[in-house]
Design a protein around this motif. Structure first.
Motif, mmCIF file in Angstrom:
data_model
loop_
_atom_site.group_PDB
_atom_site.id
_atom_site.type_symbol
_atom_site.label_atom_id
_atom_site.label_comp_id
_atom_site.label_asym_id
_atom_site.label_seq_id
_atom_site.Cartn_x
_atom_site.Cartn_y
_atom_site.Cartn_z
ATOM 1 N N SER A 34 0.833 -1.207 0.000
ATOM 2 C CA SER A 34 0.000 0.000 0.000
ATOM 3 C C SER A 34 0.862 1.249 0.000
ATOM 4 N N TRP A 35 0.248 2.332 -0.420
ATOM 5 C CA TRP A 35 0.818 3.665 -0.270
ATOM 6 C C TRP A 35 -0.129 4.479 0.608
ATOM 7 N N VAL A 36 0.459 5.195 1.532
ATOM 8 C CA VAL A 36 -0.269 6.062 2.453
ATOM 9 C C VAL A 36 0.451 7.402 2.470
ATOM 10 N N ARG A 37 -0.278 8.480 2.605
ATOM 11 C CA ARG A 37 0.371 9.788 2.642
ATOM 12 C C ARG A 37 -0.076 10.601 3.851
ATOM 13 N N GLN A 38 0.762 11.564 4.180
ATOM 14 C CA GLN A 38 0.433 12.483 5.270
ATOM 15 C C GLN A 38 0.792 13.888 4.829
ATOM 16 N N ALA A 39 -0.224 14.699 4.633
ATOM 17 C CA ALA A 39 -0.020 16.090 4.266
ATOM 18 C C ALA A 39 0.413 16.884 5.492
ATOM 19 N N PRO A 40 1.087 18.023 5.281
ATOM 20 C CA PRO A 40 1.549 18.834 6.413
ATOM 21 C C PRO A 40 0.411 19.191 7.359
ATOM 22 N N GLY A 41 0.575 18.867 8.627
ATOM 23 C CA GLY A 41 -0.417 19.211 9.628
ATOM 24 C C GLY A 41 -1.677 18.373 9.627
ATOM 25 N N LYS A 42 -1.683 17.292 8.834
ATOM 26 C CA LYS A 42 -2.879 16.455 8.739
ATOM 27 C C LYS A 42 -2.555 15.009 9.116
ATOM 28 N N GLY A 43 -3.593 14.197 9.206
ATOM 29 C CA GLY A 43 -3.424 12.799 9.557
ATOM 30 C C GLY A 43 -3.077 11.934 8.363
ATOM 31 N N LEU A 44 -2.942 10.645 8.619
ATOM 32 C CA LEU A 44 -2.625 9.701 7.560
ATOM 33 C C LEU A 44 -3.831 9.507 6.642
ATOM 34 N N GLU A 45 -3.529 9.423 5.331
ATOM 35 C CA GLU A 45 -4.566 9.154 4.342
ATOM 36 C C GLU A 45 -4.114 7.966 3.503
ATOM 37 N N TRP A 46 -4.886 6.887 3.528
ATOM 38 C CA TRP A 46 -4.602 5.753 2.652
ATOM 39 C C TRP A 46 -4.799 6.202 1.203
ATOM 40 N N VAL A 47 -3.854 5.806 0.320
ATOM 41 C CA VAL A 47 -3.883 6.240 -1.073
ATOM 42 C C VAL A 47 -4.252 5.098 -2.020
ATOM 43 N N TYR A 101 -2.687 -11.005 3.837
ATOM 44 C CA TYR A 101 -4.132 -10.909 3.697
ATOM 45 C C TYR A 101 -4.558 -9.450 3.675
ATOM 46 N N TYR A 102 -5.268 -9.081 2.633
ATOM 47 C CA TYR A 102 -5.611 -7.677 2.416
ATOM 48 C C TYR A 102 -6.464 -7.125 3.542
ATOM 49 N N GLY A 103 -6.064 -5.930 3.996
ATOM 50 C CA GLY A 103 -6.846 -5.215 4.977
ATOM 51 C C GLY A 103 -7.106 -3.808 4.485
ATOM 52 N N VAL A 104 -8.232 -3.258 4.851
ATOM 53 C CA VAL A 104 -8.638 -1.951 4.340
ATOM 54 C C VAL A 104 -8.030 -0.836 5.175
ATOM 55 N N GLY A 105 -7.412 0.118 4.499
ATOM 56 C CA GLY A 105 -6.986 1.336 5.155
ATOM 57 C C GLY A 105 -5.633 1.260 5.835
ATOM 58 N N ALA A 106 -5.241 2.415 6.372
ATOM 59 C CA ALA A 106 -3.930 2.539 6.997
ATOM 60 C C ALA A 106 -3.829 1.751 8.300
ATOM 61 N N ASN A 107 -4.934 1.550 8.990
ATOM 62 C CA ASN A 107 -4.887 0.843 10.272
ATOM 63 C C ASN A 107 -4.510 -0.630 10.121
ATOM 64 N N ALA A 108 -4.665 -1.165 8.925
ATOM 65 C CA ALA A 108 -4.343 -2.572 8.678
ATOM 66 C C ALA A 108 -2.862 -2.792 8.410
ATOM 67 N N LEU A 109 -2.090 -1.721 8.312
ATOM 68 C CA LEU A 109 -0.689 -1.803 7.923
ATOM 69 C C LEU A 109 0.211 -1.834 9.151
ATOM 70 N N ASP A 110 1.215 -2.714 9.126
ATOM 71 C CA ASP A 110 2.064 -2.814 10.308
ATOM 72 C C ASP A 110 3.558 -2.728 10.019
ATOM 73 N N ALA A 111 3.931 -2.498 8.782
ATOM 74 C CA ALA A 111 5.343 -2.279 8.445
ATOM 75 C C ALA A 111 5.408 -1.119 7.476
ATOM 76 N N TRP A 112 6.215 -0.123 7.798
ATOM 77 C CA TRP A 112 6.231 1.132 7.062
ATOM 78 C C TRP A 112 7.653 1.513 6.675
ATOM 79 N N GLY A 113 7.772 2.208 5.568
ATOM 80 C CA GLY A 113 9.033 2.827 5.208
ATOM 81 C C GLY A 113 9.186 4.172 5.901
ATOM 82 N N GLN A 114 10.239 4.891 5.532
ATOM 83 C CA GLN A 114 10.525 6.172 6.175
ATOM 84 C C GLN A 114 9.841 7.340 5.455
ATOM 85 N N GLY A 115 9.343 7.083 4.256
ATOM 86 C CA GLY A 115 8.609 8.099 3.519
ATOM 87 C C GLY A 115 9.472 8.865 2.530
ATOM 88 N N THR A 116 8.816 9.375 1.495
ATOM 89 C CA THR A 116 9.465 10.246 0.517
ATOM 90 C C THR A 116 8.551 11.448 0.290
#
Length: 122
Positions: A34-47, A101-116
């Motif tokens: 999955s890809w998830v993003r976080q805009a400045p000053g906002k929460g996580l948004e699943w993409v 096993y596919y899970g919906v949204g950012a809450n289903a994710l448990d391993a993350w990169g450092q972001g770009t």
């Protein structure tokens, strides 16, 4: 599990970027990504998400028709092609996985990169 994103940068509105995420430390071809993003000053948004074999892809309404997720299991890499970029796409973009096993949204994710960081501005 290690996930390393690359490809972010500064782009003008209407432009394109392709993000990459190199994965290691697990059986990449068995995990959805999955890809998830976080805009400045906002929460996580699943993409977007893609199943392990690439057979199904899923997108947030905010990016549908503009972004395309894909993967190359031979290279242990997942991509996000971003076209027609808008200022509201400015965010830190994370690559992540929640396992086989596919899970919906950012809450289903448990391993993350450092972001770009993607900045869309004229």
């Amino acid at each position: 599990v290690q996930l390393v994103e690359s490809g972010g940068g500064l782009v003008q509105p209407g432009g394109s970027l392709r993000l990459s995420c190199a994965a290691s430390g697990f059986t990449f071809s068995s995990y959805y990504m999955s890809w998830v993003r976080q805009a400045p000053g906002k929460g996580l948004e699943w993409v977007s998400s893609i199943l392990s074999d690439g057979s199904n892809t899923y997108y947030a309404d905010s990016v549908k028709g503009r972004f395309t997720i894909s993967r190359d299991n031979a290279k242990n890499t997942v991509y996000l092609q971003m076209n027609s970029l808008k200022s509201e796409d400015t965010a830190l973009y994370y690559c992540a996985t929640g396992g086989p096993y596919y899970g919906v949204g950012a809450n289903a994710l448990d391993a993350w990169g450092q972001g770009t960081l993607v900045t869309v501005s004229s």
